[in-house]
Design a protein around this motif. Sequence first.
Motif, PDB file in Angstrom:
ATOM      1  N   ALA A   1       0.696  -1.257  -0.001  1.00  0.00           N
ATOM      2  CA  ALA A   1       0.087  -0.010   0.211  1.00  0.00           C
ATOM      3  C   ALA A   1       0.725   1.358   0.050  1.00  0.00           C
ATOM      4  N   TYR A   2       1.872   1.363   0.687  1.00  0.00           N
ATOM      5  CA  TYR A   2       2.810   2.570   0.753  1.00  0.00           C
ATOM      6  C   TYR A   2       3.846   2.573   0.262  1.00  0.00           C
ATOM      7  N   CYS A   3       4.386   1.616   0.037  1.00  0.00           N
ATOM      8  CA  CYS A   3       6.154   1.442  -0.550  1.00  0.00           C
ATOM      9  C   CYS A   3       6.288   1.038  -2.059  1.00  0.00           C
ATOM     10  N   SER A   4       5.484  -0.015  -2.420  1.00  0.00           N
ATOM     11  CA  SER A   4       5.777  -0.638  -3.443  1.00  0.00           C
ATOM     12  C   SER A   4       5.669   0.320  -4.894  1.00  0.00           C
ATOM     13  N   SER A   5       5.070   1.303  -4.816  1.00  0.00           N
ATOM     14  CA  SER A   5       5.012   2.331  -5.747  1.00  0.00           C
ATOM     15  C   SER A   5       6.266   2.904  -6.174  1.00  0.00           C
ATOM     16  N   CYS A   6       7.181   2.792  -5.164  1.00  0.00           N
ATOM     17  CA  CYS A   6       8.753   3.190  -5.499  1.00  0.00           C
ATOM     18  C   CYS A   6       9.711   2.301  -4.984  1.00  0.00           C
ATOM     19  N   HIS A   7       9.312   1.169  -4.450  1.00  0.00           N
ATOM     20  CA  HIS A   7      10.354   0.391  -4.059  1.00  0.00           C
ATOM     21  C   HIS A   7       9.956  -1.420  -4.578  1.00  0.00           C
ATOM     22  N   HIS A   8      10.872  -1.813  -5.533  1.00  0.00           N
ATOM     23  CA  HIS A   8      10.931  -3.514  -5.774  1.00  0.00           C
ATOM     24  C   HIS A   8      11.107  -4.158  -4.723  1.00  0.00           C
TER      25      HIS A   8
ATOM     26  N   GLY B   1      12.617   4.812  -6.020  1.00  0.00           N
ATOM     27  CA  GLY B   1      13.631   4.306  -4.979  1.00  0.00           C
ATOM     28  C   GLY B   1      14.528   3.234  -5.193  1.00  0.00           C
ATOM     29  N   PRO B   2      15.525   2.897  -4.699  1.00  0.00           N
ATOM     30  CA  PRO B   2      16.326   1.754  -4.876  1.00  0.00           C
ATOM     31  C   PRO B   2      15.653   0.285  -4.323  1.00  0.00           C
ATOM     32  N   SER B   3      15.958  -0.521  -4.909  1.00  0.00           N
ATOM     33  CA  SER B   3      15.479  -1.847  -4.782  1.00  0.00           C
ATOM     34  C   SER B   3      15.752  -2.207  -3.230  1.00  0.00           C
TER      35      SER B   3
ATOM     36  N   TYR C   1      25.228  -2.940   3.827  1.00  0.00           N
ATOM     37  CA  TYR C   1      24.987  -1.638   4.034  1.00  0.00           C
ATOM     38  C   TYR C   1      23.742  -1.321   3.302  1.00  0.00           C
ATOM     39  N   LEU C   2      23.038  -0.197   3.438  1.00  0.00           N
ATOM     40  CA  LEU C   2      21.965   0.436   2.771  1.00  0.00           C
ATOM     41  C   LEU C   2      22.179   1.073   1.603  1.00  0.00           C
ATOM     42  N   PRO C   3      21.422   1.105   0.844  1.00  0.00           N
ATOM     43  CA  PRO C   3      21.694   2.031  -0.522  1.00  0.00           C
ATOM     44  C   PRO C   3      22.540   3.285  -0.218  1.00  0.00           C
ATOM     45  N   SER C   4      21.980   3.851   0.792  1.00  0.00           N
ATOM     46  CA  SER C   4      22.695   5.288   1.315  1.00  0.00           C
ATOM     47  C   SER C   4      24.063   4.920   1.662  1.00  0.00           C
ATOM     48  N   GLY C   5      24.602   3.846   1.909  1.00  0.00           N
ATOM     49  CA  GLY C   5      25.633   3.622   2.624  1.00  0.00           C
ATOM     50  C   GLY C   5      25.732   3.311   4.084  1.00  0.00           C
TER      51      GLY C   5
ATOM     52  N   GLY D   1      11.623   9.884   6.416  1.00  0.00           N
ATOM     53  CA  GLY D   1      11.844  10.241   5.098  1.00  0.00           C
ATOM     54  C   GLY D   1      13.342  10.468   4.679  1.00  0.00           C
ATOM     55  N   ARG D   2      13.576  10.229   3.599  1.00  0.00           N
ATOM     56  CA  ARG D   2      14.998  10.544   3.131  1.00  0.00           C
ATOM     57  C   ARG D   2      15.110  10.900   1.740  1.00  0.00           C
ATOM     58  N   GLY D   3      15.680  12.101   1.675  1.00  0.00           N
ATOM     59  CA  GLY D   3      15.823  12.630   0.216  1.00  0.00           C
ATOM     60  C   GLY D   3      14.413  13.155  -0.483  1.00  0.00           C
ATOM     61  N   MET D   4      14.143  12.062  -1.596  1.00  0.00           N
ATOM     62  CA  MET D   4      12.847  12.249  -2.286  1.00  0.00           C
ATOM     63  C   MET D   4      11.833  11.374  -1.641  1.00  0.00           C
ATOM     64  N   MET D   5      12.223  10.695  -0.639  1.00  0.00           N
ATOM     65  CA  MET D   5      11.125   9.734   0.081  1.00  0.00           C
ATOM     66  C   MET D   5      10.551  10.593   1.061  1.00  0.00           C
ATOM     67  N   PRO D   6       9.118  10.303   0.977  1.00  0.00           N
ATOM     68  CA  PRO D   6       8.493  10.982   1.841  1.00  0.00           C
ATOM     69  C   PRO D   6       8.646  10.415   3.417  1.00  0.00           C
ATOM     70  N   SER D   7       8.058  10.932   4.510  1.00  0.00           N
ATOM     71  CA  SER D   7       8.261  10.282   5.603  1.00  0.00           C
ATOM     72  C   SER D   7       6.720   9.775   6.294  1.00  0.00           C
ATOM     73  N   PHE D   8       6.809   8.781   6.979  1.00  0.00           N
ATOM     74  CA  PHE D   8       5.712   7.931   7.069  1.00  0.00           C
ATOM     75  C   PHE D   8       5.371   7.899   8.681  1.00  0.00           C
ATOM     76  N   GLY D   9       6.192   8.736   9.352  1.00  0.00           N
ATOM     77  CA  GLY D   9       6.041   8.590  10.799  1.00  0.00           C
ATOM     78  C   GLY D   9       4.587   9.146  11.276  1.00  0.00           C
TER      79      GLY D   9
HETATM   80  C1  HEC Z   1       7.540   8.555  -3.452  1.00  0.00           C
HETATM   81  C2  HEC Z   1       8.475   7.356  -3.553  1.00  0.00           C
HETATM   82  C3  HEC Z   1       8.684   6.496  -2.505  1.00  0.00           C
HETATM   83  C4  HEC Z   1       8.007   5.959  -1.622  1.00  0.00           C
HETATM   84  C5  HEC Z   1       6.529   5.985  -1.471  1.00  0.00           C
HETATM   85  C6  HEC Z   1       8.769   5.253  -0.502  1.00  0.00           C
HETATM   86  N1  HEC Z   1      10.204   5.407  -0.742  1.00  0.00           N
HETATM   87 FE1  HEC Z   1      11.913   4.690   0.310  1.00  0.00          FE
HETATM   88  N2  HEC Z   1      12.953   5.591  -1.198  1.00  0.00           N
HETATM   89  C7  HEC Z   1      12.589   6.497  -2.152  1.00  0.00           C
HETATM   90  C8  HEC Z   1      13.791   7.069  -2.602  1.00  0.00           C
HETATM   91  C9  HEC Z   1      13.718   8.135  -3.663  1.00  0.00           C
HETATM   92  C10 HEC Z   1      14.824   6.808  -1.901  1.00  0.00           C
HETATM   93  C11 HEC Z   1      16.275   7.193  -1.957  1.00  0.00           C
HETATM   94  C12 HEC Z   1      16.471   8.182  -0.842  1.00  0.00           C
HETATM   95  C13 HEC Z   1      18.046   8.741  -0.851  1.00  0.00           C
HETATM   96  O1  HEC Z   1      18.940   8.056  -0.355  1.00  0.00           O
HETATM   97  O2  HEC Z   1      18.226   9.881  -1.350  1.00  0.00           O
HETATM   98  C14 HEC Z   1      14.380   5.794  -0.799  1.00  0.00           C
HETATM   99  C15 HEC Z   1      15.149   4.903   0.231  1.00  0.00           C
HETATM  100  C16 HEC Z   1      14.688   4.036   0.793  1.00  0.00           C
HETATM  101  C17 HEC Z   1      15.416   3.344   1.813  1.00  0.00           C
HETATM  102  C18 HEC Z   1      16.895   3.056   1.779  1.00  0.00           C
HETATM  103  C19 HEC Z   1      17.442   3.942   2.831  1.00  0.00           C
HETATM  104  C20 HEC Z   1      18.878   3.989   2.679  1.00  0.00           C
HETATM  105  O3  HEC Z   1      19.481   4.437   3.834  1.00  0.00           O
HETATM  106  O4  HEC Z   1      19.463   4.044   1.653  1.00  0.00           O
HETATM  107  C21 HEC Z   1      14.663   2.350   2.485  1.00  0.00           C
HETATM  108  C22 HEC Z   1      15.076   1.159   3.417  1.00  0.00           C
HETATM  109  C23 HEC Z   1      13.258   2.917   2.092  1.00  0.00           C
HETATM  110  N3  HEC Z   1      13.543   3.783   1.168  1.00  0.00           N
HETATM  111  C24 HEC Z   1      12.127   2.265   2.642  1.00  0.00           C
HETATM  112  C25 HEC Z   1      10.811   2.444   2.063  1.00  0.00           C
HETATM  113  C26 HEC Z   1       9.662   2.051   2.597  1.00  0.00           C
HETATM  114  C27 HEC Z   1       9.616   0.755   3.865  1.00  0.00           C
HETATM  115  C28 HEC Z   1       8.562   2.627   2.414  1.00  0.00           C
HETATM  116  C29 HEC Z   1       7.156   2.312   2.638  1.00  0.00           C
HETATM  117  C30 HEC Z   1       6.683   2.624   3.930  1.00  0.00           C
HETATM  118  C31 HEC Z   1       9.111   3.545   1.323  1.00  0.00           C
HETATM  119  N4  HEC Z   1      10.475   3.328   1.344  1.00  0.00           N
HETATM  120  C32 HEC Z   1       8.367   4.364   0.605  1.00  0.00           C
HETATM  121  C33 HEC Z   1      11.209   6.778  -2.526  1.00  0.00           C
HETATM  122  C34 HEC Z   1      10.110   6.099  -1.877  1.00  0.00           C
END
Ligand code: HEC
Length: 121
Positions: free
Chosen positions: A49-56, A65-67, A76-80, A95-103
């Motif tokens: 529901a919340y993550c698969s649109s951006c992560h495989h 986002g990264p696989s 290590y995580l994709p970020s290192g 959240g992280r970079g382009m990734m929204p926060s889910f808190g």
């Molecule tokens: C709108 C797209 C998007 C959604 C939705 C999203 N992510 Fe991400 N995610 C990203 C991107 C882009 C990055 C790379 C961020 C960066 O390192 O700049 C990332 C990075 C990550 C990382 C790697 C962090 C690291 O330290 O390398 C994890 C783990 C992660 N996401 C988990 C999740 C989970 C779990 C969810 C669902 C709750 C989720 N993401 C939802 C876009 C998304």
Amino acid sequence: MKGVKQMAILLVSAALLVSLSGCASSKPKTDAELGLNQQQASGRQIFQAYCSSCHHAYSSTGSTGPSLKGLFRKKYLPSGLPANDRFVLQTIAGGRGMMPSFGGTLTEQQISDLLAYLHTL
Ligand code: HEC
């Protein structure tokens, strides 16, 4: 020497074939086929529901986002950052970079189910 090189090429192509055929099944596996327990299965639904649109989860190709395949199996995580609960939770909650926060979206229970699922990847 030439034999060794050919052997190496053969091995690489064999490995490629195996990995390609692994992706051929397009139908997603059931929770039972993946051996998920109840908490992990609930985490999988949250992931879908919340993550698969951006992560495989089961393919190593990146999306928006990264696989996340093998997330905790790697050092290590994709970020290192080190691949552990602390940094993954930090990314999910803050959240992280382009990734929204889910808190603010997910409850503590949902996040802990999600984490249990991520550990199965
Ligand atoms: C709108 C797209 C998007 C959604 C939705 C999203 N992510 Fe991400 N995610 C990203 C991107 C882009 C990055 C790379 C961020 C960066 O390192 O700049 C990332 C990075 C990550 C990382 C790697 C962090 C690291 O330290 O390398 C994890 C783990 C992660 N996401 C988990 C999740 C989970 C779990 C969810 C669902 C709750 C989720 N993401 C939802 C876009 C998304």
